[in-house]
Structures are given as structure tokens and as C-alpha cells.
Motif scaffolding. Structure first.
Motif, PDB file in Angstrom:
ATOM      1  N   GLU A  81      21.353   8.354 -13.491  1.00 48.62           N
ATOM      2  CA  GLU A  81      20.576   9.008 -14.461  1.00 48.62           C
ATOM      3  C   GLU A  81      20.089   7.872 -15.369  1.00 48.62           C
ATOM      4  O   GLU A  81      19.168   7.874 -15.821  1.00 48.62           O
ATOM      5  N   GLN A  82      20.747   6.844 -15.650  1.00 47.64           N
ATOM      6  CA  GLN A  82      20.289   5.551 -16.545  1.00 47.64           C
ATOM      7  C   GLN A  82      19.264   5.039 -15.748  1.00 47.64           C
ATOM      8  O   GLN A  82      18.134   4.601 -16.483  1.00 47.64           O
ATOM      9  N   PHE A  83      19.192   4.835 -14.458  1.00 51.97           N
ATOM     10  CA  PHE A  83      18.245   4.143 -13.853  1.00 51.97           C
ATOM     11  C   PHE A  83      16.830   4.891 -13.942  1.00 51.97           C
ATOM     12  O   PHE A  83      15.683   4.286 -14.206  1.00 51.97           O
ATOM     13  N   VAL A  84      17.161   6.008 -13.524  1.00 50.40           N
ATOM     14  CA  VAL A  84      15.742   7.137 -13.862  1.00 50.40           C
ATOM     15  C   VAL A  84      15.262   7.090 -15.415  1.00 50.40           C
ATOM     16  O   VAL A  84      14.046   7.040 -15.514  1.00 50.40           O
ATOM     17  N   GLN A  85      16.304   7.117 -16.111  1.00 52.47           N
ATOM     18  CA  GLN A  85      15.759   7.219 -17.582  1.00 52.47           C
ATOM     19  C   GLN A  85      15.071   5.831 -18.090  1.00 52.47           C
ATOM     20  O   GLN A  85      13.861   5.709 -18.737  1.00 52.47           O
ATOM     21  N   SER A  86      15.599   4.783 -17.415  1.00 53.44           N
ATOM     22  CA  SER A  86      15.186   3.669 -17.939  1.00 53.44           C
ATOM     23  C   SER A  86      13.674   3.344 -17.174  1.00 53.44           C
ATOM     24  O   SER A  86      12.744   2.709 -17.694  1.00 53.44           O
ATOM     25  N   LEU A  87      13.597   3.831 -16.116  1.00 57.42           N
ATOM     26  CA  LEU A  87      12.408   3.673 -15.413  1.00 57.42           C
ATOM     27  C   LEU A  87      11.320   4.577 -16.191  1.00 57.42           C
ATOM     28  O   LEU A  87       9.968   4.253 -16.454  1.00 57.42           O
ATOM     29  N   ILE A  88      11.514   5.860 -16.752  1.00 59.74           N
ATOM     30  CA  ILE A  88      10.788   6.539 -17.401  1.00 59.74           C
ATOM     31  C   ILE A  88      10.364   5.858 -18.958  1.00 59.74           C
ATOM     32  O   ILE A  88       9.156   5.574 -19.306  1.00 59.74           O
ATOM     33  N   ALA A  89      11.342   5.034 -19.322  1.00 59.53           N
ATOM     34  CA  ALA A  89      11.188   4.283 -20.624  1.00 59.53           C
ATOM     35  C   ALA A  89      10.080   3.137 -20.307  1.00 59.53           C
ATOM     36  O   ALA A  89       9.395   2.734 -21.064  1.00 59.53           O
ATOM     37  N   ASP A  90      10.268   2.627 -19.041  1.00 61.61           N
ATOM     38  CA  ASP A  90       9.309   1.733 -18.831  1.00 61.61           C
ATOM     39  C   ASP A  90       7.933   2.109 -18.842  1.00 61.61           C
ATOM     40  O   ASP A  90       7.029   1.253 -19.158  1.00 61.61           O
TER      41      ASP A  90
ATOM     42  N   GLU B  34      13.062  11.238 -23.353  1.00 58.09           N
ATOM     43  CA  GLU B  34      13.236  10.624 -22.114  1.00 58.09           C
ATOM     44  C   GLU B  34      14.442  11.259 -21.431  1.00 58.09           C
ATOM     45  O   GLU B  34      14.620  11.082 -20.059  1.00 58.09           O
ATOM     46  N   LYS B  35      15.623  11.368 -22.135  1.00 59.19           N
ATOM     47  CA  LYS B  35      16.838  11.903 -21.491  1.00 59.19           C
ATOM     48  C   LYS B  35      16.495  13.255 -20.863  1.00 59.19           C
ATOM     49  O   LYS B  35      16.784  13.387 -19.672  1.00 59.19           O
ATOM     50  N   ILE B  36      15.878  14.234 -21.515  1.00 57.44           N
ATOM     51  CA  ILE B  36      15.638  15.426 -20.967  1.00 57.44           C
ATOM     52  C   ILE B  36      14.601  15.439 -19.891  1.00 57.44           C
ATOM     53  O   ILE B  36      14.722  15.851 -18.610  1.00 57.44           O
ATOM     54  N   ALA B  37      13.753  14.445 -19.784  1.00 59.60           N
ATOM     55  CA  ALA B  37      12.759  14.147 -18.650  1.00 59.60           C
ATOM     56  C   ALA B  37      13.420  13.667 -17.550  1.00 59.60           C
ATOM     57  O   ALA B  37      13.377  14.307 -16.397  1.00 59.60           O
ATOM     58  N   ALA B  38      14.261  12.884 -17.701  1.00 61.10           N
ATOM     59  CA  ALA B  38      15.096  12.313 -16.669  1.00 61.10           C
ATOM     60  C   ALA B  38      15.928  13.288 -15.963  1.00 61.10           C
ATOM     61  O   ALA B  38      16.053  13.320 -14.585  1.00 61.10           O
ATOM     62  N   ARG B  39      16.653  14.066 -16.895  1.00 63.62           N
ATOM     63  CA  ARG B  39      17.357  15.316 -16.341  1.00 63.62           C
ATOM     64  C   ARG B  39      16.496  16.151 -15.416  1.00 63.62           C
ATOM     65  O   ARG B  39      16.855  16.656 -14.508  1.00 63.62           O
ATOM     66  N   ALA B  40      15.235  16.469 -15.924  1.00 63.51           N
ATOM     67  CA  ALA B  40      14.589  17.334 -15.319  1.00 63.51           C
ATOM     68  C   ALA B  40      13.884  16.756 -13.860  1.00 63.51           C
ATOM     69  O   ALA B  40      13.852  17.551 -12.855  1.00 63.51           O
TER      70      ALA B  40
END
Lengths: 204, 204
Positions: free
Chosen positions: A137-146, A158-164
Motif C-alpha cells: 500500500e505504501q508503494f502505491v500511495q507514494s507513487l500517487i504522491a509522486d 491519496e490514501k483512499i485513492a491507493a486503496r481504490a
């Protein structure tokens, strides 16, 4: 349920007997659940005695743990490989979703066990798998943050988006079967487009 | 697993004993699966004898069917009510996702059973539930088609898009718990925004 297990699961597991037990276990867990399966069922399906099973795995939970840890580790390695490169966020996200969705479609029987029998793990084993999940989840979330940072994504949370993003891929294991109209690869490509839109990317 | 069942489940089920059995069944199915539950477990949890259970339900499968059919019917009625009106496709879709996601978050224990124990239904009962599921999918798909027709949505494949919309909501039942940061209502609103983007709507 269509039971079809890819022949190349767990090539690294040795000896063959241990791998055969993992196949038998995953098939039965997917069909009748962890709590609906006995070690005798698994041993019999693998052509062994219950005593022979215990040579390789100390319990039914140890089998579930081996299956679950392996599935999560494979996924984590893939996510790390794709998300951790220095390509554009949009390209990395597209590749990540393609691979993640393809994995859950192609290995849908294993993925169902990995995703839906988590609560059956004993506390210590659950903690190991939960840690792997958090890293994914952290990798996906930090990719979204990038992507948010460089302006290619815009998301309210960003957290909810990673979850989705992960949710869409995980749920593929629930509904996918060999009767599906799309190949795992084609489905991955289609979902990648949907995810990029969801993240507010104009590159679609 | 956090077991928390809303008190207002199945208000229409009479008598109380039948409703109590449905509560006990859903709690056990969610915890150890359909195949891991015995009718004795259910009867005991409801404070009855196994014989008393059979007065209300002919089998464990009959209990699962009652729970599953009710969950699908509630969802179908909601989807029909929202999708079948003549508002703008964007507004109808927003409301549909809000309600669908909220339902799966608020009733996540029931929803897990409804969504993940489908394969345990006997063939005839499965067919009834599968027909309800198809109608739900058709409503969502035709709502997407309405939006494509009036230019508010653009999707590469309407069937896959409908699947993805439902998938996002269904998977909420897997991960949602009372420890989640968002209320069911707030999560529904957030997911509605993500879905509208996914469908290529500019109204976001």
C-alpha cells in the motif's frame, strides 16, 4: 467455482511433496474455505497420509501461511520493481495496474485464498502478512504522491485513492474465471486506463 | 474480524426467532465461513436447539440463501430506485455509488457473506441470486450507456466499466471495519467522485 491452477506456481518450493501439498491446500481452501478443510482432506488430495503432511508443514495454518506469504511477497516484489523505478508516475502506474490486475486474474484461485482467508491466520503469521500488505500500500500511495507532486495526478485523498487502486485489482480475483470475455492481459490494460482516469491523469 | 451487525437488519423477518437465527448464521459465516459452520453452532449462538432451528429453516443452506437473497434484493431495489429515475446520468451515478458503497461499508459483515459465500449456495438457490446480480449489473450498465449517449461519460467498454464500478463498492466489504478513518457516508462520497472520473465525466 472453476478451479484452474497455473502449473508454474511456486517453482522455488522444494521438495515436490511440499509443493503438491500447497496445490491441494489452495484448491480446498478456495472451494470450501480454510475452516471447511481438514489436514486429512489436503493430505488425501495430495496422495499422502496425514502423517506425511506433517513432515512438511506443522499445521493447516502453516500451509495457509506459506501460500499467503508467497502470494504477498510476489506482489510486493512486482510493485517494488515497477513503482521504485524513476520513470514518469503515469507510466509506472499504468504498468503497476496492468501487472497487478493480470496477476489477480491469472492466479484467481490462489488470489482468492490469499485475499479472503487472511483472518484465518494465527496472530504472529497475520502480523507478517499484514506488514507485507502495508508495504504494498505504501508503494502505491507514494507513487500517487509522486504523480500529485509533478502535476500528473490530482486526488482528494491519496490514501483512499491507493486503496481504490488496489481494491479494483483485488476484486478481480473474486469475479474472474476462465469464462471471462477478456484475457488477464487485456483486462489489465483496460483497468490501467480506468485507474489513470480515476487519478485525474490526462494521459489516457 | 470486527463483528458488528447493525441492529436494524431484516426488520421484516418474522418471527424474532428466525431473525435471531439469521444474525447467528451471518456472524458465524463471516467468521469461519459457510463450510466451517454447523447448524448446531448457529442454533447454540441463537440460544436454541438444533431441532428448533429446523422449524424456521430447512438447512444451513436455507439460512445462507435467506441472507444472500435479502442482501441482493435490497441492493437491487436501491439500484433500481436510483438508476431508474430520469435525472442526469452523472447525478444518478453519483447517488448510486454513494448508496452502494455506504451499504457495503455499514453492513460489511453481512456483505462479506453475501459476496464471498455465493459458491456455497445449492444450484437452484444460486440461480435465483445470480439472476438478481445480473439485473443489478444491467441497471449499472444501462446507466453508463445513458451517460455515453448524452455525452457525459466516455468509456472504452461499458460492460467492463460497470464491473469496475460495482467492484470498487463490493471490495469495500472486504477491507472496511469500524477502525476505518472514514464514515460509510464519507467513503461513499469520495468513491462517487473517483467513479465519475473513471467514467470520463467532467462533472467532478
Amino acid at each position: 467455482m472453476t478451479m484452474s491452477l497455473p502449473a508454474d506456481l511456486w517453482p522455488e518450493v522444494k521438495p515436490d511433496a511440499a509443493r503438491r501439498l500447497m496445490y491441494a491446500a489452495v484448491e480446498s481452501f478456495a472451494r470450501v474455505g480454510f475452516h471447511g478443510t481438514t489436514t486429512r482432506d489436503i493430505a488425501t488430495a495430495a496422495g499422502m497420509s496425514p502423517a506425511a503432511l506433517y513432515v512438511h508443514f506443522s499445521s493447516k495454518a502453516a500451509l495457509l501461511f506459506a501460500i499467503s506469504r508467497d502470494g504477498h511477497q510476489q506482489t510486493l516484489e512486482m510493485v517494488q520493481r515497477v513503482a521504485g523505478t524513476d520513470g514518469a508516475p503515469v507510466d509506472r502506474m499504468r504498468l503497476l495496474v496492468e501487472r497487478f490486475v493480470e496477476w489477480h486474474a491469472r492466479r484467481h484461485v490462489v488470489a482468492r485464498v490469499v485475499q479472503y482467508e487472511l483472518e484465518a491466520l494465527p496472530a504472529d503469521e497475520y502480523a507478517v502478512v499484514a506488514a507485507l500488505r502495508r508495504r504494498i500500500e505504501q508503494f502505491v500511495q507514494s507513487l500517487i504522491a509522486d504523480g500529485v507532486k509533478d502535476g500528473s495526478f490530482t486526488v482528494p485523498d491519496e490514501k483512499i485513492a491507493a486503496r481504490a487502486v488496489l481494491s479494483l485489482g483485488i476484486d478481480v480475483a473474486r469475479w474472474y474465471s476462465e469464462r471471462a470475455r477478456k484475457t488477464p492481459k487485456a483486462l489489465g490494460r483496460e483497468y490501467a486506463t480506468l485507474v489513470l482516469r480515476m487519478l485525474g491523469s490526462s494521459a489516457r
